[in-house]
Design a protein around this motif. Structure first.
Motif, PDB file in Angstrom:
ATOM      1  N   LEU A 293       3.795   6.215 -62.257  1.00 44.58           N
ATOM      2  CA  LEU A 293       2.595   6.459 -62.368  1.00 44.58           C
ATOM      3  C   LEU A 293       1.868   6.332 -63.428  1.00 44.58           C
ATOM      4  CD1 LEU A 293       0.120   7.563 -61.011  1.00 44.58           C
ATOM      5  CD2 LEU A 293       1.080   9.947 -61.433  1.00 44.58           C
ATOM      6  N   TRP A 294       2.530   6.439 -64.715  1.00 50.03           N
ATOM      7  CA  TRP A 294       2.060   6.264 -65.959  1.00 50.03           C
ATOM      8  C   TRP A 294       1.936   4.622 -65.960  1.00 50.03           C
ATOM      9  CZ3 TRP A 294      -0.875   9.923 -66.732  1.00 50.03           C
ATOM     10  CH2 TRP A 294      -0.484  11.359 -66.885  1.00 50.03           C
ATOM     11  N   GLY A 295       2.704   3.969 -65.903  1.00 47.59           N
ATOM     12  CA  GLY A 295       2.512   2.431 -65.847  1.00 47.59           C
ATOM     13  C   GLY A 295       1.435   1.827 -64.973  1.00 47.59           C
ATOM     14  N   ALA A 296       1.285   2.548 -63.820  1.00 49.57           N
ATOM     15  CA  ALA A 296       0.153   2.023 -63.134  1.00 49.57           C
ATOM     16  C   ALA A 296      -1.228   2.398 -63.530  1.00 49.57           C
ATOM     17  CB  ALA A 296       0.215   2.548 -61.586  1.00 49.57           C
ATOM     18  N   ALA A 300      -3.983  -0.307 -65.155  1.00 54.14           N
ATOM     19  CA  ALA A 300      -5.123  -0.390 -64.499  1.00 54.14           C
ATOM     20  C   ALA A 300      -6.275  -0.256 -65.422  1.00 54.14           C
ATOM     21  CB  ALA A 300      -5.309   0.797 -63.278  1.00 54.14           C
ATOM     22  N   THR A 301      -6.121   0.572 -66.387  1.00 55.38           N
ATOM     23  CA  THR A 301      -7.125   1.081 -67.341  1.00 55.38           C
ATOM     24  C   THR A 301      -7.169   0.455 -68.598  1.00 55.38           C
ATOM     25  OG1 THR A 301      -5.803   2.732 -68.381  1.00 55.38           O
ATOM     26  CG2 THR A 301      -7.168   3.292 -66.586  1.00 55.38           C
ATOM     27  N   GLY A 302      -6.221  -0.644 -68.880  1.00 54.89           N
ATOM     28  CA  GLY A 302      -6.109  -1.512 -70.135  1.00 54.89           C
ATOM     29  C   GLY A 302      -5.556  -0.838 -71.211  1.00 54.89           C
ATOM     30  N   LEU A 303      -4.882   0.388 -71.002  1.00 55.03           N
ATOM     31  CA  LEU A 303      -4.031   1.106 -72.075  1.00 55.03           C
ATOM     32  C   LEU A 303      -3.040   0.241 -72.773  1.00 55.03           C
ATOM     33  CD1 LEU A 303      -4.118   4.868 -71.008  1.00 55.03           C
ATOM     34  CD2 LEU A 303      -5.488   3.991 -72.843  1.00 55.03           C
ATOM     35  N   LEU A 304      -2.357  -0.600 -71.822  1.00 57.24           N
ATOM     36  CA  LEU A 304      -1.460  -1.502 -72.442  1.00 57.24           C
ATOM     37  C   LEU A 304      -1.789  -2.783 -73.062  1.00 57.24           C
ATOM     38  CD1 LEU A 304       1.487  -0.696 -70.130  1.00 57.24           C
ATOM     39  CD2 LEU A 304       1.308  -0.006 -72.292  1.00 57.24           C
ATOM     40  N   ASP A 305      -3.246  -2.940 -72.678  1.00 59.04           N
ATOM     41  CA  ASP A 305      -3.842  -4.280 -73.266  1.00 59.04           C
ATOM     42  C   ASP A 305      -2.701  -5.588 -72.720  1.00 59.04           C
ATOM     43  OD1 ASP A 305      -5.527  -5.994 -74.889  1.00 59.04           O
ATOM     44  OD2 ASP A 305      -4.379  -5.632 -76.685  1.00 59.04           O
ATOM     45  N   GLY A 306      -2.704  -5.508 -71.596  1.00 70.23           N
ATOM     46  CA  GLY A 306      -1.877  -6.546 -70.705  1.00 70.23           C
ATOM     47  C   GLY A 306      -0.376  -6.747 -71.145  1.00 70.23           C
ATOM     48  N   ARG A 307      -0.094  -5.704 -71.856  1.00 67.07           N
ATOM     49  CA  ARG A 307       1.322  -5.802 -71.991  1.00 67.07           C
ATOM     50  C   ARG A 307       2.181  -4.981 -71.061  1.00 67.07           C
ATOM     51  NH1 ARG A 307       1.117  -3.775 -78.047  1.00 67.07           N
ATOM     52  NH2 ARG A 307      -0.749  -2.648 -77.121  1.00 67.07           N
ATOM     53  N   VAL A 318       6.913   3.390 -67.315  1.00 65.75           N
ATOM     54  CA  VAL A 318       6.693   3.453 -68.719  1.00 65.75           C
ATOM     55  C   VAL A 318       6.573   5.184 -69.045  1.00 65.75           C
ATOM     56  CG1 VAL A 318       4.260   3.286 -68.504  1.00 65.75           C
ATOM     57  CG2 VAL A 318       5.469   3.035 -70.694  1.00 65.75           C
ATOM     58  N   SER A 319       7.748   5.528 -69.956  1.00 71.01           N
ATOM     59  CA  SER A 319       7.385   6.871 -70.083  1.00 71.01           C
ATOM     60  C   SER A 319       6.343   7.092 -71.353  1.00 71.01           C
ATOM     61  CB  SER A 319       8.668   7.255 -70.790  1.00 71.01           C
ATOM     62  OG  SER A 319       8.873   6.747 -72.227  1.00 71.01           O
ATOM     63  N   LEU A 320       5.925   8.697 -71.421  1.00 70.60           N
ATOM     64  CA  LEU A 320       4.812   8.765 -72.355  1.00 70.60           C
ATOM     65  C   LEU A 320       5.110   8.469 -73.584  1.00 70.60           C
ATOM     66  CD1 LEU A 320       3.940  12.414 -70.853  1.00 70.60           C
ATOM     67  CD2 LEU A 320       2.472  10.030 -70.678  1.00 70.60           C
ATOM     68  N   GLU A 321       6.452   8.567 -73.973  1.00 72.15           N
ATOM     69  CA  GLU A 321       6.998   8.331 -75.334  1.00 72.15           C
ATOM     70  C   GLU A 321       6.630   6.919 -75.828  1.00 72.15           C
ATOM     71  OE1 GLU A 321       8.534  10.367 -73.180  1.00 72.15           O
ATOM     72  OE2 GLU A 321       8.019  12.185 -74.092  1.00 72.15           O
ATOM     73  N   GLU A 322       7.059   5.972 -74.761  1.00 72.27           N
ATOM     74  CA  GLU A 322       6.992   4.637 -74.905  1.00 72.27           C
ATOM     75  C   GLU A 322       5.454   3.954 -74.971  1.00 72.27           C
ATOM     76  OE1 GLU A 322      10.275   2.177 -72.500  1.00 72.27           O
ATOM     77  OE2 GLU A 322       9.207   3.440 -71.227  1.00 72.27           O
ATOM     78  N   LEU A 323       4.494   4.869 -74.272  1.00 68.51           N
ATOM     79  CA  LEU A 323       2.994   4.612 -74.050  1.00 68.51           C
ATOM     80  C   LEU A 323       2.570   4.973 -75.299  1.00 68.51           C
ATOM     81  CD1 LEU A 323       1.008   3.434 -72.475  1.00 68.51           C
ATOM     82  CD2 LEU A 323       0.725   5.723 -71.329  1.00 68.51           C
ATOM     83  N   ALA A 324       3.139   6.041 -75.866  1.00 69.68           N
ATOM     84  CA  ALA A 324       2.558   6.477 -77.407  1.00 69.68           C
ATOM     85  C   ALA A 324       2.796   5.289 -78.551  1.00 69.68           C
ATOM     86  CB  ALA A 324       3.103   7.993 -77.568  1.00 69.68           C
ATOM     87  N   ASN A 328      -3.304   1.017 -76.458  1.00 69.48           N
ATOM     88  CA  ASN A 328      -4.509   0.294 -77.120  1.00 69.48           C
ATOM     89  C   ASN A 328      -5.615   1.135 -77.085  1.00 69.48           C
ATOM     90  OD1 ASN A 328      -6.202  -1.726 -77.909  1.00 69.48           O
ATOM     91  ND2 ASN A 328      -6.667  -2.303 -75.653  1.00 69.48           N
ATOM     92  N   GLU A 329      -5.833   1.647 -77.944  1.00 68.67           N
ATOM     93  CA  GLU A 329      -7.094   2.559 -78.339  1.00 68.67           C
ATOM     94  C   GLU A 329      -8.339   1.891 -78.046  1.00 68.67           C
ATOM     95  OE1 GLU A 329      -8.914   5.348 -81.912  1.00 68.67           O
ATOM     96  OE2 GLU A 329      -6.793   4.888 -81.973  1.00 68.67           O
ATOM     97  N   LYS A 330      -8.645   0.546 -78.498  1.00 70.07           N
ATOM     98  CA  LYS A 330     -10.063   0.263 -77.908  1.00 70.07           C
ATOM     99  C   LYS A 330     -10.271   0.100 -76.474  1.00 70.07           C
ATOM    100  CE  LYS A 330      -9.524  -3.142 -82.244  1.00 70.07           C
ATOM    101  NZ  LYS A 330      -9.360  -4.324 -82.625  1.00 70.07           N
ATOM    102  N   SER A 331      -9.281   0.139 -75.621  1.00 64.13           N
ATOM    103  CA  SER A 331      -9.583   0.231 -74.327  1.00 64.13           C
ATOM    104  C   SER A 331     -10.206   1.390 -74.076  1.00 64.13           C
ATOM    105  CB  SER A 331      -8.390   0.033 -73.599  1.00 64.13           C
ATOM    106  OG  SER A 331      -7.534   1.480 -73.461  1.00 64.13           O
ATOM    107  N   CYS A 332     -10.465   2.292 -74.781  1.00 62.15           N
ATOM    108  CA  CYS A 332     -11.201   3.460 -74.614  1.00 62.15           C
ATOM    109  C   CYS A 332     -12.436   3.394 -75.261  1.00 62.15           C
ATOM    110  CB  CYS A 332     -10.564   4.872 -75.322  1.00 62.15           C
ATOM    111  SG  CYS A 332      -8.829   5.194 -74.529  1.00 62.15           S
TER     112      CYS A 332
END
Length: 346
Positions: A293-296, A300-307, A318-324, A328-332
Motif C-alpha cells: 500500500l505504501w509503495g502504491a 502515485a503521489t511522486g514521493l519516490l520521484d520515479g524510483r 516499500v517499508s516506511l523505514e525505506e521510504l524515510a 522526495n520532499e519536493k513532491s509535496c
C-alpha cells in the motif's frame, strides 16, 4: 521556515539540528514534536493516509516525536468505535506515535479557560447570524467557502443587548482576527499572504450549540502538547492566519506549518470520507500488506520521484523505514495531486 507577520519572525527560530530534533530559539533548545490528528467520524481514506504518511516522514526527517490526538469535539459525528478503528489501522500501517491518544473531549476545561481569556481581552463577540444569512451577505472565496463579513462585530452595544434578548435560539461567539495583511512561509507551499478581513474573516470559537469550535481547540491543543510542526492538507492553509491570530492573542508560540498536497481524482474533485473514496477496508483487500500500500501511494503521489527501489513488480512494496530514506520532499510542494484510476483502483 517559521511563521511570520510581514518581515518579522516571532517564532525566533535561528537554526536547527535535524538529527537531534532540536531547534535553537532565542538561545534555547526546543524539541521538535509533530502530531497525528484524525477525526473519528468514519474510517480513514486514501487522502488521510497520504497526509499522515507525510506527517510521519517529516517527523522522522527532523527527529521529532509524534502525538496522537483524537479530534472528537463533534459529538454527533465522532464515535469511539471509529477512534478505535483508526488506531487499529495506524498500527497495521506501522504509523507509530510517542504520546497519546489524547482526546479533545477531555480538554474542555482548557478550551473554556482560553475562551475566557479572549473574552476578557475584548477579542470575542456574539454572532446572531444564521449560516444562510451570512452566506447571502458574502461571496465564496478561493474555492474554500465564505468569508464572514463582520456583521455582528459592527453592532452597537445596545443593538447586541437587544439582539441577545430577542434571540429565540443560542448564538455563536466569534473571534476578531484583526485587520491588515498577514504573511507566513509555508514549509511546502511557500510564501502565503492574506488580508485578514477580506480573505479570512472573524472565526467562530464557540458554536451556537455552545461547543468549542475547531480553530480554538486545535490552537489550545497544539500549545498544550508542545507541537512545533503541523503537517496537514493544503485545504486547511487558510486556517493559518486565524490560528496565528489566536496564538498571538493567547501568547502561544507558533509551530511551523507544512501543507501537503490535497489528493484529488482525475476531475479535480477532492477525495473524502463523505464520498467513500478508497477506504481502509478496500485498500487492505487490494494491497494485502502495508508495504504494498505504501509503495502504491508513494508511486502515485511522486514521493519516490520515479524510483522503484529496483522492484520488478507492477506495484512494489516499500517499508516506511525505506521510504524515510529516499522520499522526495519536493513532491509535496504543490497544492494538489491527481490520483489516476489505475494504480490505486479509483
Amino acid at each position: 521556515m517559521p511563521v511570520s507577520r510581514g518581515d518579522t519572525h516571532p517564532s525566533g527560530i535561528v537554526g536547527s539540528d535535524a538529527l537531534g530534533g532540536a531547534l535553537t530559539i532565542d538561545g534555547a533548545s526546543r524539541r521538535e514534536k509533530g502530531r497525528f490528528a484524525p477525526s473519528p467520524s468514519g474510517r480513514m481514506h486514501i487522502g488521510n493516509l497520504y497526509s499522515f504518511l507525510v506527517a510521519w516522514l517529516v517527523a522522522k526527517s527532523t527527529g521529532a516525536s509524534l502525538v496522537l490526538r483524537i479530534e472528537d469535539l463533534d459529538e454527533a459525528r465522532c464515535k469511539q468505535s471509529w477512534a478505535d478503528a483508526i488506531m487499529r489501522d495506524f498500527e497495521w500501517l506501522g504509523l507509530t506515535w510517542d504520546e497519546g491518544p489524547i482526546y479533545q473531549h477531555d480538554r474542555l476545561d482548557a478550551y473554556r479557560e482560553a475562551f475566557e481569556r479572549l473574552r476578557r481581552a475584548g477579542r470575542t463577540y456574539p454572532c446572531f447570524c444564521t449560516r444562510a444569512a451570512w452566506h447571502a451577505a458574502s461571496a465564496p472565496h478561493a474555492g474554500e467557502g465564505f468569508v464572514y463579513p463582520g456583521t455582528c462585530r459592527l453592532l452597537s452595544d445596545d443593538a447586541r443587548v437587544k439582539r441577545a434578548s430577542e434571540a429565540h435560539r443560542p448564538f455563536a461567539q466569534r473571534f476578531y482576527v484583526g485587520e491588515g495583511a498577514f504573511s507566513y512561509d509555508d514549509a511546502f507551499q511557500g510564501l502565503q499572504t492574506f488580508d485578514m478581513q477580506r480573505d479570512v474573516g472573524d472565526a467562530v470559537v464557540m458554536r451556537s450549540d455552545q461547543a468549542f469550535a475547531y480553530q480554538l481547540a486545535v490552537v489550545v491543543d497544539d500549545a498544550g502538547e508542545g507541537i512545533t510542526q503541523v503537517v496537514r492538507g493544503s485545504d486547511l492553509i487558510r486556517s493559518v492566519p486565524v490560528q496565528a491570530a489566536l496564538q498571538d492573542a493567547l501568547a502561544y508560540a507558533r509551530p511551523t506549518y507544512f501543507h501537503a498536497p490535497l489528493l484529488v481524482d482525475a476531475t479535480g474533485r477532492r477525495l473524502s470520507k463523505r464520498s467513500g473514496d478508497v477506504g481502509m477496508d478496500a485498500l487492505k483487500e487490494r494491497f494485502k500488506s502495508p508495504e504494498r500500500l505504501w509503495g502504491a501511494i508513494a508511486a502515485a503521489t511522486g514521493l519516490l520521484d520515479g524510483r522503484s527501489l529496483d522492484s520488478p513488480a507492477p506495484v512494489f512494496a516499500v517499508s516506511l523505514e525505506e521510504l524515510a530514506c529516499v522520499w522526495n520532499e519536493k513532491s509535496c510542494c504543490r497544492p494538489s495531486v491527481a490520483i489516476g484510476s489505475g494504480l490505486l483502483g479509483l
